[in-house]
Scaffold this motif. Structure first.
Motif, short mmCIF file in Angstrom:
data_model
loop_
_atom_site.label_atom_id
_atom_site.label_comp_id
_atom_site.label_asym_id
_atom_site.label_seq_id
_atom_site.Cartn_x
_atom_site.Cartn_y
_atom_site.Cartn_z
N ARG A 38 97.14 -12.92 9.80
CA ARG A 38 97.90 -13.56 10.88
C ARG A 38 98.06 -12.59 12.06
NH1 ARG A 38 102.71 -13.35 6.78
NH2 ARG A 38 103.37 -11.21 7.11
N THR A 68 95.08 -18.09 3.93
CA THR A 68 95.66 -18.54 5.18
C THR A 68 95.21 -17.68 6.35
OG1 THR A 68 97.62 -19.27 3.96
CG2 THR A 68 97.85 -19.04 6.33
N ARG A 70 96.19 -17.57 10.48
CA ARG A 70 97.09 -18.14 11.49
C ARG A 70 97.16 -17.25 12.73
NH1 ARG A 70 100.82 -19.64 7.03
NH2 ARG A 70 100.71 -21.90 6.93
N ASP A 71 97.27 -17.91 13.87
CA ASP A 71 97.55 -17.23 15.14
C ASP A 71 96.56 -16.10 15.40
OD1 ASP A 71 99.84 -18.88 15.57
OD2 ASP A 71 100.95 -17.62 14.17
N VAL A 96 93.96 -22.63 4.72
CA VAL A 96 94.72 -23.13 5.86
C VAL A 96 94.32 -22.30 7.07
CG1 VAL A 96 97.02 -23.42 6.85
CG2 VAL A 96 96.67 -23.76 4.39
N GLU A 98 95.29 -22.25 11.13
CA GLU A 98 96.18 -22.82 12.15
C GLU A 98 96.23 -21.92 13.38
OE1 GLU A 98 99.48 -25.09 9.40
OE2 GLU A 98 99.89 -23.01 9.99
N ARG A 99 96.17 -22.57 14.52
CA ARG A 99 96.31 -21.88 15.81
C ARG A 99 95.35 -20.69 15.95
NH1 ARG A 99 101.18 -23.00 13.81
NH2 ARG A 99 101.60 -20.83 13.25
N CYS A 100 94.10 -20.93 15.61
CA CYS A 100 93.05 -19.92 15.76
C CYS A 100 91.99 -20.48 16.71
CB CYS A 100 92.42 -19.60 14.41
SG CYS A 100 93.54 -18.74 13.31
N GLU A 109 91.17 -25.96 14.08
CA GLU A 109 92.37 -26.43 13.39
C GLU A 109 91.96 -26.98 12.05
OE1 GLU A 109 95.69 -26.54 13.82
OE2 GLU A 109 95.72 -25.55 15.74
N ALA A 110 92.13 -26.24 11.00
CA ALA A 110 91.85 -26.69 9.63
C ALA A 110 90.56 -27.48 9.51
CB ALA A 110 93.03 -27.49 9.10
#
Length: 112
Positions: A38, A68, A70-71, A96, A98-100, A109-110
């Motif tokens: 992340r 995961t 994220r970001d 997962v 998200e926001r990449c 997004e996924a």
């Protein structure tokens, strides 16, 4: 990071140099197996044969530990023969994202 394994956390990290390899090659991590990445970025070009991603080469998780991402963002060029993606090269079950995004214009997004 070669292998971010179950419950491993990579937080607020960056990689700037080029990465070259064969399988599961990523700008920041080769494999994330049930780990978390992340608030990180990778800016170097990534080149490999299979499972090549600007951030992670291969993401996979389990029912107990999802992998995961994220970001995050990437900006380098990604080249490979199979399973290539601007952010993640290969993505299997229990993941997962998200926001990449890629600075090369492709939001993620996924996806699979």
């Amino acid at each position: 990071v070669g292998w971010n394994y179950t419950r491993g956390v990579v937080d607020g990290s960056s990689a700037t140099g080029p990465v070259r390899g064969d399988e599961f090659v990523g700008g920041l991590a080769g494999v994330s197996h049930g780990g978390t990445i992340r608030k990180s970025f990778a800016s170097g070009d990534v080149d490999g044969r299979e499972g090549v991603g600007g951030m992670v080469g291969y993401m996979v998780g389990s029912t107990d530990h999802a992998s995961t991402l994220r970001d995050c963002y990437v900006s380098g060029e990604v080249t490979g023969n199979a399973m290539r993606g601007d952010v993640v090269g290969r993505q299997d079950n229990h993941t997962v994202v998200e926001r990449c995004f890629s600075m090369r214009g492709k939001a993620v997004e996924a996806f699979r």
